[in-house]
Design a protein around this motif. Structure first.
Motif, PDB file in Angstrom:
ATOM      1  N   ALA A   1       0.836  -1.199   0.000  1.00 12.64           N
ATOM      2  CA  ALA A   1       0.000   0.000   0.000  1.00 12.64           C
ATOM      3  C   ALA A   1       0.871   1.250   0.000  1.00 12.64           C
ATOM      4  CB  ALA A   1      -0.907  -0.002   1.225  1.00 12.64           C
ATOM      5  N   GLN A   2       0.208   2.374  -0.238  1.00 10.63           N
ATOM      6  CA  GLN A   2       0.904   3.653  -0.219  1.00 10.63           C
ATOM      7  C   GLN A   2       1.018   4.156   1.212  1.00 10.63           C
ATOM      8  OE1 GLN A   2      -0.956   6.907  -2.337  1.00 10.63           O
ATOM      9  NE2 GLN A   2       0.945   8.050  -2.412  1.00 10.63           N
ATOM     10  N   LEU A   3       2.215   4.600   1.571  1.00 10.02           N
ATOM     11  CA  LEU A   3       2.451   5.203   2.882  1.00 10.02           C
ATOM     12  C   LEU A   3       1.958   6.644   2.817  1.00 10.02           C
ATOM     13  CD1 LEU A   3       3.749   5.078   5.721  1.00 10.02           C
ATOM     14  CD2 LEU A   3       5.893   5.757   4.653  1.00 10.02           C
ATOM     15  N   VAL A   4       0.886   6.959   3.546  1.00  6.67           N
ATOM     16  CA  VAL A   4       0.319   8.299   3.479  1.00  6.67           C
ATOM     17  C   VAL A   4       0.690   9.166   4.681  1.00  6.67           C
ATOM     18  CG1 VAL A   4      -1.583   7.718   1.937  1.00  6.67           C
ATOM     19  CG2 VAL A   4      -1.910   7.506   4.404  1.00  6.67           C
ATOM     20  N   ASP A   5       1.138   8.529   5.772  1.00  3.29           N
ATOM     21  CA  ASP A   5       1.534   9.308   6.942  1.00  3.29           C
ATOM     22  C   ASP A   5       2.410   8.448   7.839  1.00  3.29           C
ATOM     23  OD1 ASP A   5       1.687  11.503   8.634  1.00  3.29           O
ATOM     24  OD2 ASP A   5      -0.154  11.018   9.715  1.00  3.29           O
TER      25      ASP A   5
ATOM     26  N   GLY B   1     -21.177  -9.785  -7.395  1.00  4.91           N
ATOM     27  CA  GLY B   1     -20.002  -9.122  -7.949  1.00  4.91           C
ATOM     28  C   GLY B   1     -19.155  -8.455  -6.877  1.00  4.91           C
ATOM     29  N   LYS B   2     -18.163  -7.754  -7.362  1.00  4.05           N
ATOM     30  CA  LYS B   2     -17.244  -7.078  -6.454  1.00  4.05           C
ATOM     31  C   LYS B   2     -17.206  -5.594  -6.775  1.00  4.05           C
ATOM     32  CE  LYS B   2     -14.206 -10.939  -5.475  1.00  4.05           C
ATOM     33  NZ  LYS B   2     -12.832 -11.353  -5.286  1.00  4.05           N
ATOM     34  N   GLU B   3     -16.768  -4.843  -5.800  1.00 11.48           N
ATOM     35  CA  GLU B   3     -16.596  -3.407  -5.971  1.00 11.48           C
ATOM     36  C   GLU B   3     -15.231  -3.005  -5.411  1.00 11.48           C
ATOM     37  OE1 GLU B   3     -19.566  -1.303  -3.708  1.00 11.48           O
ATOM     38  OE2 GLU B   3     -19.161  -2.459  -1.912  1.00 11.48           O
ATOM     39  N   THR B   4     -14.701  -1.917  -5.926  1.00 15.38           N
ATOM     40  CA  THR B   4     -13.424  -1.404  -5.442  1.00 15.38           C
ATOM     41  C   THR B   4     -13.697  -0.478  -4.258  1.00 15.38           C
ATOM     42  OG1 THR B   4     -12.498  -1.519  -7.663  1.00 15.38           O
ATOM     43  CG2 THR B   4     -11.347  -0.121  -6.091  1.00 15.38           C
ATOM     44  N   VAL B   5     -13.028  -0.748  -3.159  1.00 17.23           N
ATOM     45  CA  VAL B   5     -13.191   0.079  -1.960  1.00 17.23           C
ATOM     46  C   VAL B   5     -11.838   0.655  -1.547  1.00 17.23           C
ATOM     47  CG1 VAL B   5     -15.224  -1.127  -1.096  1.00 17.23           C
ATOM     48  CG2 VAL B   5     -12.971  -1.918  -0.428  1.00 17.23           C
ATOM     49  N   GLN B   6     -11.893   1.823  -0.966  1.00 18.55           N
ATOM     50  CA  GLN B   6     -10.690   2.481  -0.453  1.00 18.55           C
ATOM     51  C   GLN B   6     -10.454   1.995   0.973  1.00 18.55           C
ATOM     52  OE1 GLN B   6      -8.761   4.580  -2.289  1.00 18.55           O
ATOM     53  NE2 GLN B   6     -10.148   4.247  -4.010  1.00 18.55           N
ATOM     54  N   LYS B   7      -9.241   1.547   1.244  1.00 18.06           N
ATOM     55  CA  LYS B   7      -8.888   1.071   2.582  1.00 18.06           C
ATOM     56  C   LYS B   7      -7.827   2.001   3.161  1.00 18.06           C
ATOM     57  CE  LYS B   7     -10.402  -3.428   2.857  1.00 18.06           C
ATOM     58  NZ  LYS B   7     -10.824  -4.135   4.004  1.00 18.06           N
ATOM     59  N   LYS B   8      -7.865   2.133   4.470  1.00 18.90           N
ATOM     60  CA  LYS B   8      -6.869   2.934   5.183  1.00 18.90           C
ATOM     61  C   LYS B   8      -6.652   2.270   6.527  1.00 18.90           C
ATOM     62  CE  LYS B   8      -5.837   7.746   5.230  1.00 18.90           C
ATOM     63  NZ  LYS B   8      -6.312   9.108   5.141  1.00 18.90           N
ATOM     64  N   GLN B   9      -5.393   2.131   6.919  1.00 17.53           N
ATOM     65  CA  GLN B   9      -5.116   1.448   8.185  1.00 17.53           C
ATOM     66  C   GLN B   9      -3.922   2.087   8.869  1.00 17.53           C
ATOM     67  OE1 GLN B   9      -4.745  -2.793   7.738  1.00 17.53           O
ATOM     68  NE2 GLN B   9      -4.004  -3.089   9.812  1.00 17.53           N
ATOM     69  N   GLU B  10      -4.065   2.297  10.179  1.00 14.84           N
ATOM     70  CA  GLU B  10      -2.943   2.759  11.002  1.00 14.84           C
ATOM     71  C   GLU B  10      -2.289   1.524  11.599  1.00 14.84           C
ATOM     72  OE1 GLU B  10      -4.502   5.502  13.871  1.00 14.84           O
ATOM     73  OE2 GLU B  10      -4.640   7.123  12.406  1.00 14.84           O
ATOM     74  N   ILE B  11      -0.960   1.453  11.487  1.00 13.73           N
ATOM     75  CA  ILE B  11      -0.234   0.286  11.991  1.00 13.73           C
ATOM     76  C   ILE B  11       0.866   0.769  12.937  1.00 13.73           C
ATOM     77  CG2 ILE B  11       1.174  -1.710  11.356  1.00 13.73           C
ATOM     78  CD1 ILE B  11      -0.177  -1.545   8.568  1.00 13.73           C
TER      79      ILE B  11
ATOM     80  N   ASN C   1       4.314   8.906  11.933  1.00 14.56           N
ATOM     81  CA  ASN C   1       4.689   9.727  13.081  1.00 14.56           C
ATOM     82  C   ASN C   1       5.507   8.865  14.036  1.00 14.56           C
ATOM     83  OD1 ASN C   1       2.888   8.223  14.747  1.00 14.56           O
ATOM     84  ND2 ASN C   1       1.192   9.597  14.220  1.00 14.56           N
ATOM     85  N   ASP C   2       5.701   9.304  15.246  1.00 15.83           N
ATOM     86  CA  ASP C   2       6.549   8.571  16.184  1.00 15.83           C
ATOM     87  C   ASP C   2       5.944   7.250  16.663  1.00 15.83           C
ATOM     88  OD1 ASP C   2       8.510  10.477  16.025  1.00 15.83           O
ATOM     89  OD2 ASP C   2       7.823  11.585  17.785  1.00 15.83           O
ATOM     90  N   ASN C   3       4.629   7.053  16.487  1.00 12.54           N
ATOM     91  CA  ASN C   3       3.958   5.880  17.031  1.00 12.54           C
ATOM     92  C   ASN C   3       3.493   4.869  15.990  1.00 12.54           C
ATOM     93  OD1 ASN C   3       4.127   6.970  19.703  1.00 12.54           O
ATOM     94  ND2 ASN C   3       2.467   8.347  19.135  1.00 12.54           N
ATOM     95  N   PHE C   4       3.071   5.353  14.813  1.00 12.20           N
ATOM     96  CA  PHE C   4       2.507   4.446  13.818  1.00 12.20           C
ATOM     97  C   PHE C   4       2.631   5.026  12.410  1.00 12.20           C
ATOM     98  CE2 PHE C   4      -0.922   7.088  15.475  1.00 12.20           C
ATOM     99  CZ  PHE C   4      -1.476   7.617  14.311  1.00 12.20           C
ATOM    100  N   ILE C   5       2.354   4.139  11.416  1.00 16.21           N
ATOM    101  CA  ILE C   5       2.283   4.576  10.026  1.00 16.21           C
ATOM    102  C   ILE C   5       0.836   4.430   9.566  1.00 16.21           C
ATOM    103  CG2 ILE C   5       4.657   3.932   9.503  1.00 16.21           C
ATOM    104  CD1 ILE C   5       3.546   1.453   8.029  1.00 16.21           C
ATOM    105  N   THR C   6       0.476   5.171   8.523  1.00 15.17           N
ATOM    106  CA  THR C   6      -0.851   5.051   7.929  1.00 15.17           C
ATOM    107  C   THR C   6      -0.678   4.634   6.479  1.00 15.17           C
ATOM    108  OG1 THR C   6      -1.667   6.811   9.384  1.00 15.17           O
ATOM    109  CG2 THR C   6      -3.032   6.229   7.478  1.00 15.17           C
ATOM    110  N   LEU C   7      -1.339   3.534   6.118  1.00  9.55           N
ATOM    111  CA  LEU C   7      -1.292   3.013   4.762  1.00  9.55           C
ATOM    112  C   LEU C   7      -2.656   3.181   4.105  1.00  9.55           C
ATOM    113  CD1 LEU C   7       0.603  -0.362   5.346  1.00  9.55           C
ATOM    114  CD2 LEU C   7       1.567   1.796   4.547  1.00  9.55           C
ATOM    115  N   ALA C   8      -2.663   3.402   2.782  1.00  9.31           N
ATOM    116  CA  ALA C   8      -3.911   3.502   2.022  1.00  9.31           C
ATOM    117  C   ALA C   8      -3.755   2.684   0.745  1.00  9.31           C
ATOM    118  CB  ALA C   8      -4.213   4.953   1.696  1.00  9.31           C
TER     119      ALA C   8
END
Length: 154
Positions: free
Chosen positions: A105-109, A130-140, A111-118
């Motif tokens: 995924a793309q690294l969007v943010d 069927g299927k649909e394309t969804v936007q995902k975002k996760q803090e790790i 900081n000192d505690n975690f990264i955010t991927l999208a």
């Protein structure tokens, strides 16, 4: 002062003169081979490696202790180790290995505690077939990351 401490002090002084450069790894083998791995906020130039090498080599006495020295930038496929490396790579695609999954995924943010991927994912529709394309975002949190590597695209 022990050899390792003197090398580390000389390295710290050399890096202090180049604020955009930072240390990734310092290894000193039993045979006194010094291996310095560097990274930089805007990359590492050959001249940066030369300057750091000189800062160490010109201040150590080979008569006192024979040694070899290798100063290099971090490799393209090397895993990210420091928060500063994540911050410098915001906007790039990472492959992040967690305990039970791997996310590309793309690294969007960062900081000192975690990264955010999208990223985009194909998932079954909530209504209908069927299927649909969804936007995902996760803090790790960094503690959950086993390995993270920047993908190289040509």
């Amino acid at each position: 002062m022990a050899f390792r401490e003197k090398v580390f002090q000389l390295l710290a002084e050399g890096i202090q003169e180049k604020p955009s450069i930072f240390l990734i790894d310092l290894t000193i083998t039993d045979a006194f081979k010094i291996i310095v791995t560097l990274d930089g906020d805007t990359g590492v130039q050959l001249q940066d490696c030369i300057d750091i090498s000189r800062a160490i080599e010109n201040n150590l006495d080979r008569e006192e202790q024979d040694f070899s020295l290798e100063v290099a930038s971090v490799g393209v496929g090397s895993p990210l180790k420091l928060v500063r490396q994540y911050i410098k790579n915001i906007g790039r695609t990472l492959i992040v290995k967690l305990a039970n999954e791997t996310i590309e995924a793309q690294l969007v943010d960062a900081n000192d505690n975690f990264i955010t991927l999208a990223w985009e994912a194909r998932e079954p529709k909530k209504i209908g077939k069927g299927k649909e394309t969804v936007q995902k975002k996760q803090e790790i949190p960094y503690s959950d990351i086993k390995e993270a590597i920047v993908t190289v695209t040509f």
